[in-house]
Motif scaffolding. Structure first.
Motif, PDB file in Angstrom:
ATOM      1  N   ASP A 144      10.864   2.037 -11.439  1.00  0.00           N
ATOM      2  CA  ASP A 144      10.017   2.386 -12.594  1.00  0.00           C
ATOM      3  C   ASP A 144       8.549   2.105 -12.308  1.00  0.00           C
ATOM      4  OD1 ASP A 144      12.243   3.189 -13.953  1.00  0.00           O
ATOM      5  OD2 ASP A 144      12.439   1.360 -15.146  1.00  0.00           O
ATOM      6  N   ARG A 145       8.274   0.973 -11.667  1.00  0.00           N
ATOM      7  CA  ARG A 145       6.883   0.625 -11.352  1.00  0.00           C
ATOM      8  C   ARG A 145       6.280   1.617 -10.365  1.00  0.00           C
ATOM      9  NH1 ARG A 145       7.179  -5.981 -10.588  1.00  0.00           N
ATOM     10  NH2 ARG A 145       7.242  -6.514 -12.810  1.00  0.00           N
TER      11      ARG A 145
ATOM     12  N   LEU B  87       7.233   4.727  -9.801  1.00  0.00           N
ATOM     13  CA  LEU B  87       7.079   6.033 -10.449  1.00  0.00           C
ATOM     14  C   LEU B  87       5.876   6.047 -11.382  1.00  0.00           C
ATOM     15  CD1 LEU B  87      10.844   6.720 -11.146  1.00  0.00           C
ATOM     16  CD2 LEU B  87       9.365   8.138  -9.707  1.00  0.00           C
ATOM     17  N   ARG B  88       5.669   4.963 -12.104  1.00  0.00           N
ATOM     18  CA  ARG B  88       4.500   4.884 -12.977  1.00  0.00           C
ATOM     19  C   ARG B  88       3.214   4.926 -12.164  1.00  0.00           C
ATOM     20  NH1 ARG B  88       0.495   2.028 -14.580  1.00  0.00           N
ATOM     21  NH2 ARG B  88       0.914   0.519 -12.940  1.00  0.00           N
TER      22      ARG B  88
ATOM     23  N   LEU C 295      15.080   8.185  -5.650  1.00  0.00           N
ATOM     24  CA  LEU C 295      13.706   7.712  -5.840  1.00  0.00           C
ATOM     25  C   LEU C 295      12.752   8.459  -4.921  1.00  0.00           C
ATOM     26  CD1 LEU C 295      11.677   5.796  -7.116  1.00  0.00           C
ATOM     27  CD2 LEU C 295      12.332   4.075  -5.403  1.00  0.00           C
TER      28      LEU C 295
ATOM     29  N   ARG D 146      12.032  11.796  -6.522  1.00  0.00           N
ATOM     30  CA  ARG D 146      11.189  11.715  -7.719  1.00  0.00           C
ATOM     31  C   ARG D 146       9.751  11.350  -7.368  1.00  0.00           C
ATOM     32  NH1 ARG D 146      14.427   7.656 -11.396  1.00  0.00           N
ATOM     33  NH2 ARG D 146      12.957   8.303 -13.038  1.00  0.00           N
TER      34      ARG D 146
END
Length: 367
Positions: free
Chosen positions: A47-48, A50-51, A78, A81
């Motif tokens: 998540d970090r 990707l952000r 990942l 993405r």
């Protein structure tokens, strides 16, 4: 994106970003600089990452994002993405793999989707990897990746210019691929599992000598999410990181903030322009032992360094010095970059041969 183009961008500040997706790896190579293993759980977090990559914009993003590890293909979704988000902003992605999957006759579908989503794929190959993944299997997998249209290369390491392994493997790659797959050749560094046996990476220049460091150009996301100004493994792994080499954290900072700190720091500008030894001498620091990188890491503990760097490299004049140093570092193209930072006798291999000729393509080192 061919290997030569990627390497040619290396001297330019913030032109690239290195993302360590995980320290996990199914291989246990004796020379692993990161000391990666299958049991490691050190990861910045999907998540970090990707952000952080999602904070790129068309106006403010790195040209190249290098996905590495550990083994990034342990996280194929990942990789997909991150590549898609980077590409949406105009960045290109490259991936470095230890080729654990090459043991299979076919590349598993999730891994192949991840590979075809990047702009460049590089396969690690050296004597230590070959003890776990045979060379013939790696070659077969690289052929398969080439069939998808993704640009490919080899990342080779050896003990030095006289290493017979490097002579043998580069001959084999030439025979197998006809000079159409380039190679980046480096020497094993004394980090991670190689710390106890590899030769020191680089001896320090004489006190006061000008010796610019292009390795302070691309920010690096470490396995704990910290963003550092260079890829020296001690800087990436050891905490606290030297203040002048710490650029932020993917949990709290975006790319614009990290890029601004990397570009505007007078100390980093001086390291890229004249090198840490010269900066230390002109700041009045006494000569010290240790390696070139040890000297750089020590700079953050003395306020005289920041004061002196600020007097020379702040503002527009410092930005111009920085840009001039980058153009000097790229003046001889990708081959020149490898001669300075890799295994010099093998530097020409960074460029692939043009099909049907005995020449390599011209690749510019600057915008």
């Amino acid at each position: 994106m061919e290997l030569g183009e990627l390497v040619g961008r290396r001297p330019f500040p913030a032109a690239g970003l290195l993302l360590g997706l995980t320290r996990r790896c199914p291989l246990s190579c004796a020379h692993c600089s990161t000391g990666s293993s299958l049991t490691s759980r050190e990861e910045p977090g999907a998540d970090r990452l990707l952000r952080f990559v999602g904070s790129f914009t068309e106006e403010n993003r790195p040209d190249v994002v290098m996905l590495t590890g550990g083994e990034p293909l342990l996280l194929p979704s990942l990789v997909e993405r991150l590549s898609a988000r980077a590409r949406a902003a105009g960045s290109r992605t490259a991936l470095l793999s230890g080729m654990f999957f090459a043991r299979s006759r076919d590349i598993p579908a999730p891994l192949l989707r991840a590979i075809t989503g990047v702009d460049h794929f590089s396969a690690s190959l050296d004597a230590h990897h070959e003890r776990e993944i045979p060379r013939a299997d790696v070659f077969r997998a690289v052929h398969r990746v080439r069939e998808t249209g993704v640009a490919v290369s080899f990342h080779l390491t050896g003990t030095g210019a006289d290493d017979p392994y490097l002579a043998d493997v580069t001959r084999d790659i030439e025979k197998e691929f006809g000079g159409r797959v380039p190679s980046l050749v480096n020497e094993v560094r004394a980090f991670g599992r190689a710390a106890s046996w590899a030769a020191p990476a680089r001896t320090g220049p004489e006190a006061g000598a000008v010796s610019p460091c292009a390795m302070a150009a691309w920010p690096v996301v470490a396995f704990d999410g910290a963003v550092l100004a260079c890829c020296n493994q001690d800087t990436v792994d050891l905490r606290p990181a030297p203040a002048h080499l710490y650029l932020g954290h993917v949990a709290t900072d975006d790319w614009a903030s990290v890029r601004r700190r990397a570009l505007e720091s007078p100390v980093l500008r001086m390291i890229r322009t004249v090198g840490p030894a010269h900066l230390a001498a002109r700041s009045g620091l006494p000569p010290r032992g240790g390696s070139y990188c040890d000297g750089c890491r020590a700079l953050g503990s003395d306020g005289r360094v920041a004061a002196d760097a600020g007097s020379v490299a702040a503002g527009v004049p410092g930005a111009l010095l920085d840009l001039a140093a980058a153009h000097r570092g790229a003046a001889d193209g990708p081959v020149g970059v490898v001669r300075q930072h890799g295994c010099a006798p093998y530097a020409p291999l960074v460029l692939a041969r043009v099909p049907g000729t005995d020449t390599v393509p011209a690749v510019g080192g600057s915008r």
